[in-house]
Design an enzyme around this catalytic site. Structure first.
Site, short mmCIF file in Angstrom:
data_model
loop_
_atom_site.label_atom_id
_atom_site.label_comp_id
_atom_site.label_asym_id
_atom_site.label_seq_id
_atom_site.Cartn_x
_atom_site.Cartn_y
_atom_site.Cartn_z
N GLU A 7 -34.12 0.19 4.97
CA GLU A 7 -35.32 -0.91 4.93
C GLU A 7 -34.95 -2.15 4.85
OE1 GLU A 7 -38.31 0.06 2.38
OE2 GLU A 7 -38.38 2.30 2.71
N CYS B 102 -40.06 -8.61 2.03
CA CYS B 102 -39.62 -8.44 3.44
C CYS B 102 -40.60 -8.48 4.37
CB CYS B 102 -38.99 -6.86 3.21
SG CYS B 102 -40.49 -5.84 3.18
P1 NDP Z 1 -28.93 -7.42 -0.40
O1 NDP Z 1 -28.41 -6.82 1.03
O2 NDP Z 1 -28.11 -8.46 -0.76
O3 NDP Z 1 -28.69 -6.38 -1.44
C1 NDP Z 1 -29.23 -4.92 -1.30
C2 NDP Z 1 -28.46 -3.85 -2.20
O4 NDP Z 1 -27.40 -3.44 -1.63
C3 NDP Z 1 -28.17 -4.43 -3.60
O5 NDP Z 1 -28.60 -3.36 -4.58
C4 NDP Z 1 -26.84 -4.91 -3.48
O6 NDP Z 1 -26.19 -5.04 -4.75
C5 NDP Z 1 -26.37 -3.61 -2.74
N1 NDP Z 1 -25.00 -3.97 -1.80
C6 NDP Z 1 -24.57 -5.15 -1.79
N2 NDP Z 1 -23.22 -5.12 -0.96
C7 NDP Z 1 -23.41 -3.69 -0.84
C8 NDP Z 1 -22.38 -2.90 0.15
N3 NDP Z 1 -21.39 -3.31 0.64
N4 NDP Z 1 -22.70 -1.39 0.04
C9 NDP Z 1 -23.75 -1.03 -0.58
N5 NDP Z 1 -24.59 -1.66 -1.29
C10 NDP Z 1 -24.62 -2.98 -1.16
O7 NDP Z 1 -30.47 -7.68 -0.45
P2 NDP Z 1 -31.36 -7.99 -1.63
O8 NDP Z 1 -31.27 -7.44 -2.78
O9 NDP Z 1 -30.96 -9.57 -1.57
O10 NDP Z 1 -32.83 -8.17 -0.88
C11 NDP Z 1 -33.24 -8.85 -0.28
C12 NDP Z 1 -33.45 -8.20 1.32
O11 NDP Z 1 -34.08 -6.93 1.09
C13 NDP Z 1 -34.24 -9.22 2.08
O12 NDP Z 1 -33.80 -9.19 3.40
C14 NDP Z 1 -35.61 -8.56 2.10
O13 NDP Z 1 -36.18 -8.51 3.62
C15 NDP Z 1 -34.97 -7.02 2.14
N6 NDP Z 1 -36.06 -6.09 1.75
C16 NDP Z 1 -36.64 -5.27 2.87
C17 NDP Z 1 -37.65 -4.32 2.37
C18 NDP Z 1 -38.36 -3.37 3.50
O14 NDP Z 1 -39.04 -2.80 3.13
N7 NDP Z 1 -37.89 -3.53 4.66
C19 NDP Z 1 -38.31 -4.45 1.11
C20 NDP Z 1 -37.56 -5.33 0.27
C21 NDP Z 1 -36.40 -6.01 0.48
P3 NDP Z 1 -26.33 -6.26 -5.37
O15 NDP Z 1 -27.52 -6.67 -5.61
O16 NDP Z 1 -26.06 -5.71 -6.76
O17 NDP Z 1 -25.37 -7.15 -4.86
#
Ligand code: NDP
Length: 663
Positions: free
Chosen positions: A435, A469
């Site tokens: 997502e 999002c």
């Molecule tokens: P990120 O991509 O920065 O992080 C998402 C998750 O992935 C976090 O738990 C992060 O850890 C983790 N992560 C980071 N690097 C890795 C990796 N290499 N491998 C596996 N996991 C990893 O997104 P955000 O948290 O900033 O969220 C915002 C984004 O999410 C926006 O683009 C938004 O649109 C999207 N979103 C989409 C939704 C949907 O339903 N389509 C709903 C809600 C949000 P950590 O944060 O600890 O670095």
């Protein structure tokens, strides 16, 4: 396994009855109201709760069913009073009773802490006496010693009457039938302290730590240990062992634990909302809305999972029977975003658990305390500790989880990270559900009530600082209403200024990511350099935690503000000739999450939406999700489906049966 399994509320009530019988014997037995006050005491309680009388009364019913409490009237008094029966009911002595009481009231503690805190209830001559008593409780599976965590000299003890032990098959007493089907949801779908001992059971144990800070003040909230690869492997092993037992439980037992979790979230809503507001910058009001709405989602998932799990007969004849059964996938990794931690987390975790999976849940580092709190409440509600575990850490921890050997990865986050997760999952040949982000468009037709439409679009764009999002990120306006709409939209946008997240009157809090104001400024500067005009906002102080609502006009699709996700309160408005031009611009995006149209004419709106290439479409609405319908992104916005029956089905694998009777 302990001889009884209590809900969190039952354990709190029982602990209070024991405590008050010893500390205020003159006022004991207790009336319902005194007992409620004792439960909600803010001292000597962890977590602090705010139960109403109905909750306490229901807990007393449960305790009476377990023969651990009784009621009666004292001569000359009118009120019914309540007393505990633990000495006989559990066959414990005074020392054991005292320690169980403190463990039920204050969560996991070391033997040293227990000695001090139990002093009011029983006098232990030495620490060794406490430890002997704890060993006796452990032998009877009333308590368990937890693994020592880095930085801690002593290990802590946990009572098992209300928290099923590691690997335990226990779920809470099935005294709460699944609630009736209800498809209610938050209007803003995604919208919607130290954390006490939050999540201690599922907390991490690696050598590194993560600092959790308050984005509004910069203050350090808490330091938590990070899970390293060894710890992730150990958690996965435990999850795998526990999953088989969890899946083998009758559905009603899993459902009861999930519904108890829902109720616990309601009971602890203030604590949860405060934790989320402090660590993510979301307003406390928005956090409360999200928690209330997620409770409805739990109800819906629990009510609808049985239909998805039910076996189906595909062919039935004398010669052959072909049947389909649905099995859990195994251990699911859920890697979460921080912006709507309750929705995003529970949209995966609840259906995964309902279908009999175990879950390793990595909250975003920006919502770690919320994640720990969520999991702690789940454990207190009867979800076994190994069936749902937190994986704490940042990006590298998430990457290690993806390649740890789990059976399915559910990821919510940015497109860039989602791609990395998909590549890693492909190497391990495991399915992945993504997502991801959006660049969601709204088209405002010439037939609208201009002020009402401007207000609605502004809310969709600026609620939660645009950090959704499916927030509206670009707006196309029919030329016939262009000037009026722009004026009205700018006026509406001013209502969404950032403020103190903990102030219930704030329309918005602050941005969660410290780098976000700078990224937004880059988009605005890029647009200005290419000819855009700023009508509102457009600038913030260096180092600011927030960005003002910003409205740009004279924008086009060469500008990053109209192409890349902003994830903040910055909006470009573009004038269009007609519906066809609007549609071409709406679909001119690498994203495909949602699209909205505002019009009085339903036929015109539906014709437009049918042609939009997005997973979700809205008529006179935006920035909302609902558990009753599938949620999916097209192109860069994601893979797979969550929510709706299709979302539940993501957590099972079909098995095909070909059964030919022997002749
Ligand atoms: P990120 O991509 O920065 O992080 C998402 C998750 O992935 C976090 O738990 C992060 O850890 C983790 N992560 C980071 N690097 C890795 C990796 N290499 N491998 C596996 N996991 C990893 O997104 P955000 O948290 O900033 O969220 C915002 C984004 O999410 C926006 O683009 C938004 O649109 C999207 N979103 C989409 C939704 C949907 O339903 N389509 C709903 C809600 C949000 P950590 O944060 O600890 O670095």
């Amino acid at each position: 396994m302990a001889p009884v399994q209590l809900s969190a509320a039952e354990a709190r009530v029982l602990g209070c009855l024991i405590e008050k019988s010893l500390t205020t014997p003159d006022a004991y037995p207790l009336s319902l109201n005194s007992l409620r006050l004792a439960c909600n005491q803010t001292t000597n309680r962890d977590p602090v709760v705010s139960y109403d009388e109905a909750t306490v009364d229901a807990a007393l019913d449960g305790l009476r069913a377990h023969q651990l409490a009784a009621r009666g009237k004292t001569y000359g008094e009118r009120a019914i009073k309540h007393r505990h029966l633990v000495d006989d009911g559990l066959n414990v002595d005074a020392a054991e009773r005292a320690l169980l009481c403190v463990l039920m009231l204050r969560g996991p503690q070391t033997s040293g802490e227990l000695k001090t805190r139990a002093e009011r209830l029983h006098s232990f001559a030495a620490l060794a006496d406490v430890e002997d008593t704890l060993d006796r409780l452990a032998t009877r599976e009333f308590a368990v010693r937890l693994d020592r965590r880095p930085g801690q000299k002593e290990s802590r003890w946990l009572e098992l009457l209300s928290v099923p032990g590691a690997g335990s098959e226990a779920a809470p007493a099935p005294d709460r039938a699944p609630a009736p089907v209800d498809s209610a949801h938050g209007e803003h779908g995604e919208h919607g302290a130290p954390a006490g001992h939050a999540g201690l059971l599922g907390a991490a144990a690696g050598p590194q730590t993560l600092e959790i800070t308050n984005p509004a003040t910069g203050a350090l909230l808490r330091e938590v240990a990070v899970d390293d690869e060894t710890e992730i492997e150990a958690k996965l092993r435990r999850a795998r062992a526990a999953q088989a037992r969890w899946a083998a439980l009758p559905y009603e037992r899993r459902a009861a634990a999930l519904l108890a979790w829902r109720d616990q979230l309601g009971a602890d809503i203030e604590e949860c909302a405060r934790i989320t507001a402090e660590e993510t910058g979301k307003t406390i009001g928005a956090a409360r809305n999200e928690i209330r709405a997620v409770q409805d989602r739990i109800t819906w998932f629990v009510a609808h999972a049985p239909a998805v799990l039910a076996p189906r007969t595909a062919t039935q004849s004398d010669a052959i029977e072909e049947r389909i059964t649905y099995e859990p996938r195994g251990v699911v990794a859920h890697i979460s975003a921080w912006n709507y931690p309750y929705f995003v987390g529970l949209n995966s975790i609840v259906p995964a658990l309902a279908c009999g999976n175990a879950v390793l849940y990595k909250p975003s580092e920006l919502a770690t305390l919320t994640g720990l709190q969520l999991v702690d409440l789940a454990h207190r509600s009867g979800v076994p500790v190994d069936v749902l575990q937190t994986i704490v850490g940042s990006g590298p921890t998430g990457a290690a989880l993806v390649s740890s050997g789990v059976d399915l990865v559910c990821f919510t986050g940015s497109v860039a990270t989602g791609r990395r997760v998909a590549v890693s999952a492909a190497e391990h040949l495991i399915p992945v559900q993504l997502e991801l982000g959006g660049k969601d468009a709204a088209y405002v037709c010439d037939d609208v009530d201009v002020d009402a439409a401007a207000e609605a679009v502004a809310e969709g764009a600026f609620y939660h600082g645009g950090q959704s999002c499916c927030a509206v990120e670009r707006v196309y306006v029919h030329q016939a209403i262009w000037e009026r709409f722009v004026t009205s939209f700018v006026a509406a946008a001013t209502h969404w200024a950032p403020g103190d997240p903990l102030d219930a009157a704030s329309a918005n809090g602050v941005l969660a990511r410290a780098q976000q104001p700078e990224l937004l400024q880059e988009q605005v500067d890029d647009a200005i350099a290419k000819g855009a005009r700023v009508l509102l906002g457009g600038m913030c102080e260096p180092g600011a935690a927030s960005y003002p609502p910003t409205v740009l006009v004279d924008v086009d699709h060469s500008m990053t503000v109209m192409r890349d996700e902003s994830f903040g309160p910055v909006i470009g408005l573009m004038r269009v000739r007609d519906d066809d031009e609007a549609l071409a611009l709406v679909d001119d995006s690498s994203y495909g999450l949602t699209a909205a149209i505002f019009s009085r004419d339903r036929e015109r709106a539906e014709a437009f939406l049918a042609r939009c290439d997005t997973g979700t479409v809205y008529w006179n609405a935006s920035d909302r999700t609902s558990v009753t319908v599938p949620w999916s992104g097209r192109r860069a916005s994601g893979l797979g489906v969550s929510m709706g029956e299709a979302g539940i089905a993501s957590f099972v694998r079909p098995k095909a049966w070909h059964l030919r009777p022997s002749s």
